[in-house]
Design a protein around this motif. Structure first.
Motif, PDB file in Angstrom:
ATOM      1  N   LEU A  81       0.832  -1.200   0.000  1.00 20.76           N
ATOM      2  CA  LEU A  81       0.000   0.000   0.000  1.00 20.76           C
ATOM      3  C   LEU A  81       0.869   1.253   0.000  1.00 20.76           C
ATOM      4  N   ALA A  82       1.954   1.221   0.755  1.00 24.77           N
ATOM      5  CA  ALA A  82       2.859   2.371   0.789  1.00 24.77           C
ATOM      6  C   ALA A  82       3.501   2.596  -0.580  1.00 24.77           C
ATOM      7  N   ARG A  83       3.868   1.514  -1.244  1.00 26.02           N
ATOM      8  CA  ARG A  83       4.461   1.651  -2.581  1.00 26.02           C
ATOM      9  C   ARG A  83       3.438   2.200  -3.576  1.00 26.02           C
ATOM     10  N   HIS A  84       2.191   1.759  -3.425  1.00 26.95           N
ATOM     11  CA  HIS A  84       1.142   2.294  -4.284  1.00 26.95           C
ATOM     12  C   HIS A  84       1.004   3.800  -4.088  1.00 26.95           C
ATOM     13  N   VAL A  85       0.982   4.231  -2.851  1.00 26.38           N
ATOM     14  CA  VAL A  85       0.853   5.658  -2.555  1.00 26.38           C
ATOM     15  C   VAL A  85       2.055   6.423  -3.119  1.00 26.38           C
ATOM     16  N   ALA A  86       3.216   5.771  -3.092  1.00 31.69           N
ATOM     17  CA  ALA A  86       4.431   6.414  -3.602  1.00 31.69           C
ATOM     18  C   ALA A  86       4.500   6.425  -5.122  1.00 31.69           C
ATOM     19  N   GLY A  87       3.558   5.731  -5.784  1.00 32.19           N
ATOM     20  CA  GLY A  87       3.513   5.787  -7.238  1.00 32.19           C
ATOM     21  C   GLY A  87       3.911   4.522  -7.957  1.00 32.19           C
ATOM     22  N   GLU A  88       4.181   3.436  -7.233  1.00 25.29           N
ATOM     23  CA  GLU A  88       4.512   2.162  -7.880  1.00 25.29           C
ATOM     24  C   GLU A  88       3.285   1.660  -8.634  1.00 25.29           C
ATOM     25  N   PRO A  89       3.347   1.508  -9.963  1.00 25.59           N
ATOM     26  CA  PRO A  89       2.139   1.241 -10.750  1.00 25.59           C
ATOM     27  C   PRO A  89       1.480  -0.112 -10.523  1.00 25.59           C
ATOM     28  N   ASP A  90       2.241  -1.131 -10.125  1.00 22.58           N
ATOM     29  CA  ASP A  90       1.660  -2.468 -10.015  1.00 22.58           C
ATOM     30  C   ASP A  90       1.399  -2.903  -8.573  1.00 22.58           C
ATOM     31  N   ALA A  91       1.731  -2.077  -7.610  1.00 24.30           N
ATOM     32  CA  ALA A  91       1.637  -2.493  -6.209  1.00 24.30           C
ATOM     33  C   ALA A  91       0.199  -2.761  -5.791  1.00 24.30           C
ATOM     34  N   PHE A  92      -0.716  -1.890  -6.175  1.00 26.99           N
ATOM     35  CA  PHE A  92      -2.098  -2.098  -5.734  1.00 26.99           C
ATOM     36  C   PHE A  92      -2.718  -3.308  -6.422  1.00 26.99           C
ATOM     37  N   GLY A  93      -2.351  -3.549  -7.650  1.00 26.34           N
ATOM     38  CA  GLY A  93      -2.859  -4.727  -8.342  1.00 26.34           C
ATOM     39  C   GLY A  93      -2.485  -6.005  -7.612  1.00 26.34           C
ATOM     40  N   GLU A  94      -1.250  -6.070  -7.100  1.00 24.95           N
ATOM     41  CA  GLU A  94      -0.831  -7.246  -6.335  1.00 24.95           C
ATOM     42  C   GLU A  94      -1.605  -7.337  -5.022  1.00 24.95           C
ATOM     43  N   LEU A  95      -1.832  -6.204  -4.368  1.00 26.88           N
ATOM     44  CA  LEU A  95      -2.608  -6.200  -3.127  1.00 26.88           C
ATOM     45  C   LEU A  95      -4.030  -6.702  -3.381  1.00 26.88           C
ATOM     46  N   ALA A  96      -4.620  -6.241  -4.460  1.00 26.68           N
ATOM     47  CA  ALA A  96      -5.974  -6.688  -4.804  1.00 26.68           C
ATOM     48  C   ALA A  96      -5.998  -8.172  -5.108  1.00 26.68           C
ATOM     49  N   ARG A  97      -4.995  -8.688  -5.800  1.00 24.89           N
ATOM     50  CA  ARG A  97      -4.948 -10.115  -6.114  1.00 24.89           C
ATOM     51  C   ARG A  97      -4.855 -10.962  -4.844  1.00 24.89           C
ATOM     52  N   ARG A  98      -4.148 -10.450  -3.853  1.00 28.06           N
ATOM     53  CA  ARG A  98      -4.004 -11.201  -2.604  1.00 28.06           C
ATOM     54  C   ARG A  98      -5.338 -11.351  -1.868  1.00 28.06           C
ATOM     55  N   HIS A  99      -6.180 -10.355  -1.947  1.00 27.21           N
ATOM     56  CA  HIS A  99      -7.353 -10.309  -1.074  1.00 27.21           C
ATOM     57  C   HIS A  99      -8.688 -10.415  -1.800  1.00 27.21           C
ATOM     58  N   ARG A 100      -8.695 -10.396  -3.136  1.00 22.87           N
ATOM     59  CA  ARG A 100      -9.965 -10.310  -3.843  1.00 22.87           C
ATOM     60  C   ARG A 100     -10.857 -11.529  -3.607  1.00 22.87           C
TER      61      ARG A 100
END
Length: 233
Positions: A15-34
């Motif tokens: 989540l921190a990387r997503h906030v910092a602008g990492e383009p694929d970080a949130f996609g991985e977070l969503a895959r973990r929990h979807r």
């Protein structure tokens, strides 16, 4: 590729990387929990399309509001809270339209996961359909609490954090929901061949028999609509 790159990172790191602008970080977070988010939404709403839309709405909200996360709870708790709120919003809107999607038997059939529809005994399919129909009669808040505690197996304390209510409120909602479900599902329990759990209710209110979730594998891999735009791209 992204999964391997981020495999060692915690949810909060992603989540921190997503906030910092990492383009694929949130996609991985969503895959973990979807998968679990999908299971909660499906059992709360009783409709695959509504559940998919609720998960999509929740993930979009989380994607856009990630900067507001302060780490006061686990990331998974935060995601579940957003998802449950999205579901409750849809329940309230459906109630205002005087509609109940689970009244359609064909829709109830579609609620059964593909592996369950093909392999589960007819008795379990019937139980699942009747349970979903009974759940639809509960107030949205009671339904959400029962789905999380009885169907998804979350501890009461964790459910309280997800719903953002006191532990006592979760216990009360579950107790009231079970009490309302008991007469609707009593014929299912009495149908057992004198099994101890079904026949020894005594003077206490029997707890409705709620089948557990089949696990993460049943909760989205076969439904491509769950992640419509959920990765934030």
């Amino acid at each position: 590729m992204a999964a391997e790159l981020f495999e060692h990172l915690s949810d909060s790191d992603l989540l921190a990387r997503h906030v910092a602008g990492e383009p694929d970080a949130f996609g991985e977070l969503a895959r973990r929990h979807r998968d679990r988010l999908w299971a909660v939404a499906l059992r709360t709403l009783g409709d695959r399309e509504e559940a998919a839309d609720a998960v999509q709405d929740a993930l979009v909200s989380a994607f856009r509001g990630a900067h507001t996360f302060r780490g006061q709870s686990a990331v998974t708790t935060w995601l579940h809270r957003i998802t449950v709120n999205a579901c409750l919003d849809r329940v309230r809107k459906a109630a205002s339209r005087k509609t109940s999607p689970v009244d359609d038997p064909e829709r109830l059939d579609r609620l059964l996961e593909p592996h369950e529809s093909a392999e589960a005994p007819a008795e379990r399919r019937d139980l699942h359909r009747e349970l979903l129909a009974a759940l639809a009669t509960l107030p949205a808040e009671q339904r959400a609490a029962l789905v999380l505690v009885d169907m998804q197996g979350y501890p009461v304390a964790e459910t309280a954090r997800i719903l953002d209510v006191p532990v006592g409120t979760v216990k009360s909602r579950c107790a009231r929901g079970r009490a309302r479900l008991a007469p609707l599902l009593a014929h299912l329990r009495s149908g057992g061949e004198g099994s101890g759990a079904a026949g020894t209710a005594g003077n206490r209110t029997p707890r409705a028999s709620v089948p557990p979730a089949a696990g993460p594998r049943d909760a989205g891999a076969s439904d491509p609509t769950v992640m419509k735009g959920g990765g934030g791209h």
